[in-house]
Write a protein that holds these residues in place. Structure first.
Motif, mmCIF file in Angstrom:
data_model
loop_
_atom_site.group_PDB
_atom_site.id
_atom_site.type_symbol
_atom_site.label_atom_id
_atom_site.label_comp_id
_atom_site.label_asym_id
_atom_site.label_seq_id
_atom_site.Cartn_x
_atom_site.Cartn_y
_atom_site.Cartn_z
ATOM 1 N N UNK A 25 -36.700 17.927 -11.015
ATOM 2 C CA UNK A 25 -35.448 17.446 -11.593
ATOM 3 C C UNK A 25 -35.401 15.930 -11.723
ATOM 4 N N UNK A 26 -36.492 15.267 -11.401
ATOM 5 C CA UNK A 26 -36.506 13.814 -11.573
ATOM 6 C C UNK A 26 -37.858 13.392 -12.142
ATOM 7 N N UNK A 29 -44.063 11.473 -12.680
ATOM 8 C CA UNK A 29 -45.392 11.019 -13.107
ATOM 9 C C UNK A 29 -45.308 9.797 -14.022
ATOM 10 N N UNK A 30 -44.369 9.810 -14.950
ATOM 11 C CA UNK A 30 -44.286 8.730 -15.928
ATOM 12 C C UNK A 30 -43.129 7.797 -15.639
ATOM 13 N N UNK A 31 -42.646 7.155 -16.703
ATOM 14 C CA UNK A 31 -41.516 6.233 -16.560
ATOM 15 C C UNK A 31 -40.242 6.817 -17.159
ATOM 16 N N UNK A 35 -35.029 15.728 -20.010
ATOM 17 C CA UNK A 35 -34.486 16.713 -19.061
ATOM 18 C C UNK A 35 -33.663 17.764 -19.794
ATOM 19 N N UNK A 100 -31.552 20.905 -15.652
ATOM 20 C CA UNK A 100 -32.055 19.917 -14.697
ATOM 21 C C UNK A 100 -33.558 19.723 -14.755
ATOM 22 N N UNK A 130 -31.537 15.667 -22.430
ATOM 23 C CA UNK A 130 -31.125 14.261 -22.378
ATOM 24 C C UNK A 130 -32.296 13.419 -21.901
ATOM 25 N N UNK A 132 -34.055 10.603 -19.629
ATOM 26 C CA UNK A 132 -33.921 10.257 -18.211
ATOM 27 C C UNK A 132 -34.955 9.190 -17.859
ATOM 28 N N UNK A 134 -36.594 6.535 -14.606
ATOM 29 C CA UNK A 134 -36.799 6.546 -13.156
ATOM 30 C C UNK A 134 -35.553 6.006 -12.481
ATOM 31 N N UNK A 135 -35.173 6.618 -11.376
ATOM 32 C CA UNK A 135 -33.951 6.169 -10.714
ATOM 33 C C UNK A 135 -34.280 5.135 -9.664
ATOM 34 N N UNK A 136 -33.752 3.949 -9.848
ATOM 35 C CA UNK A 136 -33.963 2.940 -8.825
ATOM 36 C C UNK A 136 -32.634 2.389 -8.327
ATOM 37 N N UNK A 137 -31.546 3.122 -8.631
ATOM 38 C CA UNK A 137 -30.229 2.654 -8.183
ATOM 39 C C UNK A 137 -30.112 2.798 -6.672
ATOM 40 N N UNK A 138 -30.521 3.949 -6.179
ATOM 41 C CA UNK A 138 -30.357 4.194 -4.741
ATOM 42 C C UNK A 138 -31.538 5.000 -4.241
ATOM 43 N N UNK B 53 -24.885 -2.085 -1.571
ATOM 44 C CA UNK B 53 -26.351 -2.174 -1.619
ATOM 45 C C UNK B 53 -26.818 -3.555 -2.053
ATOM 46 N N UNK B 58 -32.132 -2.754 -2.905
ATOM 47 C CA UNK B 58 -31.640 -1.424 -3.246
ATOM 48 C C UNK B 58 -31.754 -0.456 -2.078
ATOM 49 N N UNK B 59 -32.691 0.475 -2.176
ATOM 50 C CA UNK B 59 -32.760 1.536 -1.168
ATOM 51 C C UNK B 59 -33.228 1.025 0.187
ATOM 52 N N UNK B 87 -29.061 17.331 -9.752
ATOM 53 C CA UNK B 87 -29.976 17.225 -10.888
ATOM 54 C C UNK B 87 -29.291 16.940 -12.220
ATOM 55 N N UNK B 88 -28.050 17.393 -12.375
ATOM 56 C CA UNK B 88 -27.409 17.247 -13.689
ATOM 57 C C UNK B 88 -26.365 16.138 -13.681
ATOM 58 N N UNK B 90 -26.125 13.795 -11.567
ATOM 59 C CA UNK B 90 -26.779 12.603 -11.004
ATOM 60 C C UNK B 90 -25.881 11.899 -9.992
ATOM 61 N N UNK B 132 -46.056 3.911 -8.478
ATOM 62 C CA UNK B 132 -44.889 3.125 -8.883
ATOM 63 C C UNK B 132 -44.210 2.509 -7.666
#
Lengths: 138, 240
Positions: A25-26, A29-31, A35, A100, A130, A132, A134-138, B53, B58-59, B87-88, B90, B132
């Motif tokens: 769901x995330x 592998x890539x950037x 989804x 997802x 949609x 998506x 990479x998540x780097x917010x938290x 944060x 960040x994390x 997952x949906x 977020x 990454x």
């Protein structure tokens, strides 16, 4: 087109598509990823059509990851056949996609190019999607 | 060292019912553990957490959690260990905090940033980034925001390995030196890709059931078209 090399049983029951994706769901592998937001059967032809649309748009750059595999056989009765006489013949392979699921991932391209490529690809797929990152917010 | 301040409340009820009620009320369930202390169930405001944060870390932000009510607040130094995200939608679903000591090393992952444009990419190659984010061990104050590596000299066929990383003082990498971080690979031509797909399709027809089935169906369809009336009569008789 994608298909299993060999299967234990040639035919499967239809099954149900309840709930949301159990994993994948995330973006891993890539950037950037594409989804699914709805459930559905994505056929091997659709997966291939989307792959071609993406790879032609990004041309030589980038690397594409496909994170779904069509491992479910779909059977169909021949035209003008009466009901009964057993289950139809396997016709195609599909991947069962639940909301997802990240289906495609791209790396090595700009975000704009990835968005455009996935926009072309989503028209080939039988599910709502949609974009998506990479998540780097938290 | 500056800490991000977040207040968390003790959570007495567990299970999906109370957790869902918490989420409906705008809170998020979480747990605080580590340092051989008993785990504590907590709830917190996710918006306050995201606001507090550190923008760069960040994390890997170090928090000063205020646990408990106004009567006997307890200050705990902690970091985020895990975040569950829906997952949906977020949205944050659950947060794990781990108690940290400023004198002890902690294992975290730090984002890896590639700087510059590789020579191989300008020559037509594709950049592949194997990692990454990299796992490191460091004291909380020594955790870097990110690790940067210059890839300008990377040509087609070259790779940068973990041993090429330059780490700040007090940071220990938890990867083997021979792991590839980034490489530039020659692009596959479109014709080549098409050939690969064609070979795969042939193999599938030989082995897979639907391909056989499709052939059988096609044959069956022809037969049905040739003598449609006769089988239909037979079916009717059997039906009766």
């Amino acid at each position: 087109m994608l298909a299993p090399k060999k299967v234990k049983w040639r035919k499967q029951q239809k099954g149900k598509m309840r709930g949301i994706s159990k994993g994948a769901t995330s973006v891993v592998f890539g950037e950037y990823g594409l989804q699914a937001l709805s459930c559905g059967f994505v056929t091997s032809r659709q997966i291939e059509a989307a792959r071609i649309a993406i790879s032609r748009h990004v041309k030589r750059g980038g690397k594409l990851y496909i994170r779904i595999f069509p491992d479910k056989p779909i059977s169909k009765k021949p035209a003008e056949t009466r009901m009964g006489k057993g289950k139809g013949n396997p016709e195609e392979w599909v991947a069962v996609v639940r909301p997802g699921r990240v289906m495609y991932e791209l790396e090595g391209v700009t975000e704009d190019l990835a968005r455009q490529a996935f926009h072309l690809a989503e028209h080939k797929l039988a599910v709502q999607t949609r974009f998506l990152g990479r998540e780097d917010l938290i | 060292m500056d800490f991000a301040k977040v207040s968390v409340e003790l959570r007495t009820q567990s299970g999906k019912g109370p957790a869902r009620r918490n989420r409906a009320a705008g809170k998020v369930p979480g747990v605080l553990y580590g340092h051989k202390a008993a785990p504590v169930s907590v709830t917190l405001d996710p918006a306050a957490l995201i606001r507090s944060l550190d923008k760069d870390k960040k994390r890997n932000t170090v928090f000063a959690l205020t646990l408990g009510g106004k009567e006997a607040p307890e200050q705990i130094t902690a970091m985020i260990r895990d975040v569950q995200i829906h997952p949906i939608s977020r949205r944050v679903v659950h947060i794990d905090f781990i108690r940290v000591s400023l004198d002890e090393e902690i294992k975290v992952t730090v984002p890896l940033h590639l700087t510059g444009t590789a020579v191989g990419v300008t020559n037509g190659g594709n950049l592949h980034q194997g990692w990454h984010a990299v796992p490191i061990a460091a004291k909380p104050a020594a955790i870097p925001n990110k690790i940067e590596i210059d890839i300008t000299n990377l040509d087609v066929g070259d790779a940068l390995h973990v041993s090429d990383l330059k780490l700040p003082v007090g940071v220990r990498l938890l990867l083997e030196g021979k792991e590839a971080i980034a490489s530039v690979v020659a692009p596959r031509a479109e014709k080549e890709a098409e050939v690969v797909v064609a070979e795969g399709a042939v193999a599938a027809e030989g082995a897979a059931a639907p391909a056989e089935g499709a052939a059988a169906a096609a044959a069956g369809g022809d037969k049905a078209a040739a003598g449609a009336a006769a089988p239909a009569k037979k079916d009717d008789k059997k039906g009766k």
